[in-house]
Scaffold this motif. Structure first.
Motif, mmCIF file in Angstrom:
data_model
loop_
_atom_site.group_PDB
_atom_site.id
_atom_site.type_symbol
_atom_site.label_atom_id
_atom_site.label_comp_id
_atom_site.label_asym_id
_atom_site.label_seq_id
_atom_site.Cartn_x
_atom_site.Cartn_y
_atom_site.Cartn_z
ATOM 1 N N GLN A 38 -2.756 18.318 0.009
ATOM 2 C CA GLN A 38 -2.995 18.261 -1.283
ATOM 3 C C GLN A 38 -4.160 18.159 -1.905
ATOM 4 N N THR A 39 -4.886 17.149 -1.121
ATOM 5 C CA THR A 39 -6.383 16.866 -1.291
ATOM 6 C C THR A 39 -7.207 18.066 -1.174
ATOM 7 N N LEU A 40 -6.950 18.965 -0.043
ATOM 8 C CA LEU A 40 -7.813 20.218 0.228
ATOM 9 C C LEU A 40 -7.675 21.067 -0.876
ATOM 10 N N ALA A 41 -5.982 21.257 -1.231
ATOM 11 C CA ALA A 41 -5.850 22.307 -2.156
ATOM 12 C C ALA A 41 -6.610 22.091 -3.714
ATOM 13 N N GLY A 42 -6.385 20.760 -3.957
ATOM 14 C CA GLY A 42 -7.084 20.271 -5.349
ATOM 15 C C GLY A 42 -8.447 20.645 -5.252
ATOM 16 N N GLN A 43 -9.644 20.521 -4.031
ATOM 17 C CA GLN A 43 -10.692 20.633 -4.048
ATOM 18 C C GLN A 43 -10.769 22.130 -4.049
ATOM 19 N N ILE A 44 -10.027 22.853 -3.821
ATOM 20 C CA ILE A 44 -10.320 24.421 -3.758
ATOM 21 C C ILE A 44 -10.177 24.812 -4.872
ATOM 22 N N THR A 45 -9.086 24.459 -5.608
ATOM 23 C CA THR A 45 -8.664 24.875 -7.074
ATOM 24 C C THR A 45 -9.815 24.354 -7.965
ATOM 25 N N SER A 46 -10.394 23.341 -7.908
ATOM 26 C CA SER A 46 -11.542 22.613 -8.472
ATOM 27 C C SER A 46 -12.843 23.324 -8.379
ATOM 28 N N ARG A 47 -12.879 24.000 -7.196
ATOM 29 C CA ARG A 47 -13.991 24.960 -6.627
ATOM 30 C C ARG A 47 -15.158 23.681 -6.172
ATOM 31 N N GLN A 48 -14.616 22.776 -5.640
ATOM 32 C CA GLN A 48 -15.554 21.628 -4.878
ATOM 33 C C GLN A 48 -15.605 21.971 -3.632
ATOM 34 N N LEU A 49 -14.837 22.838 -2.948
ATOM 35 C CA LEU A 49 -14.777 23.303 -1.899
ATOM 36 C C LEU A 49 -14.186 24.744 -1.417
ATOM 37 N N ALA A 50 -14.945 25.669 -0.710
ATOM 38 C CA ALA A 50 -14.404 27.097 -0.610
ATOM 39 C C ALA A 50 -13.350 27.043 0.776
ATOM 40 N N PRO A 51 -12.374 27.923 0.420
ATOM 41 C CA PRO A 51 -11.485 28.082 1.501
ATOM 42 C C PRO A 51 -11.957 28.100 2.910
ATOM 43 N N SER A 52 -13.180 28.708 3.187
ATOM 44 C CA SER A 52 -13.474 28.645 4.542
ATOM 45 C C SER A 52 -13.881 27.193 4.972
ATOM 46 N N GLU A 53 -14.585 26.488 4.167
ATOM 47 C CA GLU A 53 -14.827 25.324 4.401
ATOM 48 C C GLU A 53 -13.821 24.521 4.489
ATOM 49 N N ALA A 54 -12.578 24.620 3.851
ATOM 50 C CA ALA A 54 -11.331 23.952 4.226
ATOM 51 C C ALA A 54 -10.809 24.227 5.342
ATOM 52 N N ARG A 55 -10.936 25.328 5.858
ATOM 53 C CA ARG A 55 -10.400 25.933 7.253
ATOM 54 C C ARG A 55 -11.190 25.335 8.327
ATOM 55 N N GLN A 104 0.524 15.921 4.579
ATOM 56 C CA GLN A 104 1.225 16.260 3.129
ATOM 57 C C GLN A 104 -0.341 15.941 2.097
ATOM 58 N N THR A 105 -0.764 14.569 2.196
ATOM 59 C CA THR A 105 -1.577 14.230 1.411
ATOM 60 C C THR A 105 -2.815 14.863 1.607
ATOM 61 N N ARG A 106 -3.178 15.217 2.903
ATOM 62 C CA ARG A 106 -4.330 15.856 3.231
ATOM 63 C C ARG A 106 -4.393 17.278 2.570
ATOM 64 N N TYR A 150 0.815 -1.284 -0.047
ATOM 65 C CA TYR A 150 -0.135 0.106 0.119
ATOM 66 C C TYR A 150 0.859 1.095 -0.043
ATOM 67 N N ALA A 151 0.484 2.295 -0.859
ATOM 68 C CA ALA A 151 1.164 3.520 -0.728
ATOM 69 C C ALA A 151 1.182 3.981 0.417
ATOM 70 N N ASN A 152 0.348 4.248 1.176
ATOM 71 C CA ASN A 152 0.113 5.012 2.683
ATOM 72 C C ASN A 152 -0.957 4.375 3.385
ATOM 73 N N ILE A 153 -1.102 4.772 4.587
ATOM 74 C CA ILE A 153 -1.642 4.126 5.518
ATOM 75 C C ILE A 153 -3.238 4.327 5.261
ATOM 76 N N GLY A 154 -3.289 5.353 4.652
ATOM 77 C CA GLY A 154 -4.674 5.797 4.320
ATOM 78 C C GLY A 154 -5.395 4.755 3.098
ATOM 79 N N GLN A 155 -4.536 4.364 2.234
ATOM 80 C CA GLN A 155 -5.133 3.290 1.220
ATOM 81 C C GLN A 155 -5.387 1.993 2.078
ATOM 82 N N ARG A 156 -4.186 1.669 3.249
ATOM 83 C CA ARG A 156 -4.689 0.526 3.872
ATOM 84 C C ARG A 156 -5.938 0.495 4.610
ATOM 85 N N ASN A 157 -6.153 1.379 5.330
ATOM 86 C CA ASN A 157 -7.254 1.554 6.189
ATOM 87 C C ASN A 157 -8.484 1.650 5.433
#
Length: 406
Positions: free
Chosen positions: A351-368, A347-349, A297-304
């Motif tokens: 990157q995931t939040l940044a991608g969701q903000i950039t793609s406008r799936q998540l507002a910065p305030s929601e990520a905060r 780091q993965t978290r 598994y690449a990371n613990i998240g995938q294993r879980n």
């Protein structure tokens, strides 16, 4: 007649009380062996793999926040959580302890029971108030009266209760049977083999099964009386670490246990993997030896995530359904938030939040808010502007709807 057929026959007789121990004995009936360790719900916990599987699943599920929702115009809207899902056992038993205890019993016995001691003012589908407090009871105190697939009475600590006064969850179910099947019962052979290996090893090293050594007179043959006297003297000398003094006629040779030690280890390793399969836990998650596996598994998240999808998730889904039907009023429903199991590394978290903000799936305030931080202040935003330029975001190109004028 097979054990399962006998269980079915027991429950088709009216007015017959059956205990969890009866089911365990029926499922284990037909095993062979001489002096063996008797396996039940308590003795099974002496096997470390059983304990590890039960602890892991109960620990994880008890960490999941419990949320209640309803649908409003097709959207999931969170509503206040009723007290029974905050302190289900009263002020002394919080939801995490209650969830741990019930998951532990479900996974080892296929059932959990509690007495409904309080009801809320909300009327449920049976015309009675929804449960407001559920006091859990020990499995050994419960017997069940059933007519076919229908439970007619519960008897707890000698007192009878109607089904609507008892909280009963079950898992590992089969059609037409009113109780869940017990993994301990059906894994009894594997658990028993492991416990017997432990018993053998304990008896071996305590010199209870085979001689710990031989004491031989190399000069003459001795009778039983002399042998007993020499043995008692030798034992008295060495039992407290003292020195055994003898002449040239006695020879002591300790018996080696190399072969038995290796067989003990092999038996333990096989049993641990077998038990892990019965209890729905991958062997590597309970530190059991896993041979021939090439999955990485690449990371613990995938294993879980794999563990959640393949092992724990279906059981969580059934609990959500039971809570939704019995503890909240329609159209409300219960969800266990499994995000606690799927926590990513920082780091993965990010990157995931940044991608969701950039793609406008998540507002910065929601990520905060997900990071438990307040929204940016105007001073913070101005500081970003000084460092990285204007906060304005270029408009994204859009595709005109068919038939619309440009």
């Amino acid at each position: 007649m097979g054990a399962w057929s006998k269980v079915r026959r027991v429950f088709t007789r009216d007015a017959n009380l059956v205990t969890a121990e009866d089911l365990l004995n029926l499922a284990r009936e037909g095993r062979t062996g001489g002096k063996t360790v008797h396996v039940n719900n308590d003795s099974a916990l002496r096997q470390s793999a059983v304990w590890a599987c039960l602890r892991l699943r109960a620990d994880l599920e008890s960490s999941f926040p419990i949320d209640v929702y309803r649908r409003v115009q097709g959207l999931q809207v969170e509503v206040p959580t009723p007290p029974v899902l905050v302190t289900p056992g009263g002020s002394e038993v919080g939801v995490k302890e209650w969830m741990y205890s019930t998951r532990f019993d479900l996974d080892r016995a296929g059932n959990c029971f509690g007495i409904i001691t309080e009801r809320s003012g909300v009327i449920g589908p049976d015309g009675r108030g929804l449960p407001g407090r559920i006091d859990l009871v020990e499995l050994g105190q419960v017997t069940v009266r059933a007519n076919g697939a229908q439970i007619t009475k519960f008897k707890i600590a000698g007192k009878e209760y109607d089904p609507w006064d008892v909280w009963h969850e079950k898992q590992y179910t089969v059609a037409g049977f009113p109780l869940g099947l017990s993994p301990v019962a059906y894994a009894a052979w594997s658990i028993e083999a492991s416990l017997n290996a432990q018993q053998f090893a304990r008896d071996w090293f305590a010199a209870g099964i085979v001689p710990s050594g031989t004491l031989k007179n190399v000069n003459k043959t001795i009778d039983k009386r002399q042998a007993r006297e020499v043995k008692d003297g030798f034992r008295a000398a060495v039992s407290n670490g003292d020195v055994f003094v003898h002449g040239v006629d006695w020879e002591y040779k300790p018996v080696q246990a190399v072969t038995q030690q290796s067989q003990f280890i092999e038996a333990q390793q096989y049993s641990n993997g077998d038990i892990a399969r019965f209890f729905g836990c991958p062997g590597d998650l309970i530190d059991a030896a896993v041979s021939g596996s090439s999955v990485t598994y690449a990371n613990i998240g995938q294993r879980n995530l794999q563990f959640l999808i393949m092992n724990l998730g279906p059981a969580v889904g059934r609990r959500e359904d039971a809570f939704s039907r019995k503890l909240v009023s329609n159209p409300r429903y219960v969800k266990l938030n499994t995000d606690a199991l799927l926590r990513m590394d920082p780091q993965t978290r990010a990157q995931t939040l940044a991608g969701q903000i950039t793609s406008r799936q998540l507002a910065p305030s929601e990520a905060r808010a997900l990071e438990e931080r307040p929204p940016f202040t105007e001073d913070q935003l101005a500081e970003f502007d000084r460092l990285f330029g204007s906060r304005s975001v270029p408009a994204q190109p859009t595709t005109a709807a068919p038939g619309a004028s440009s």
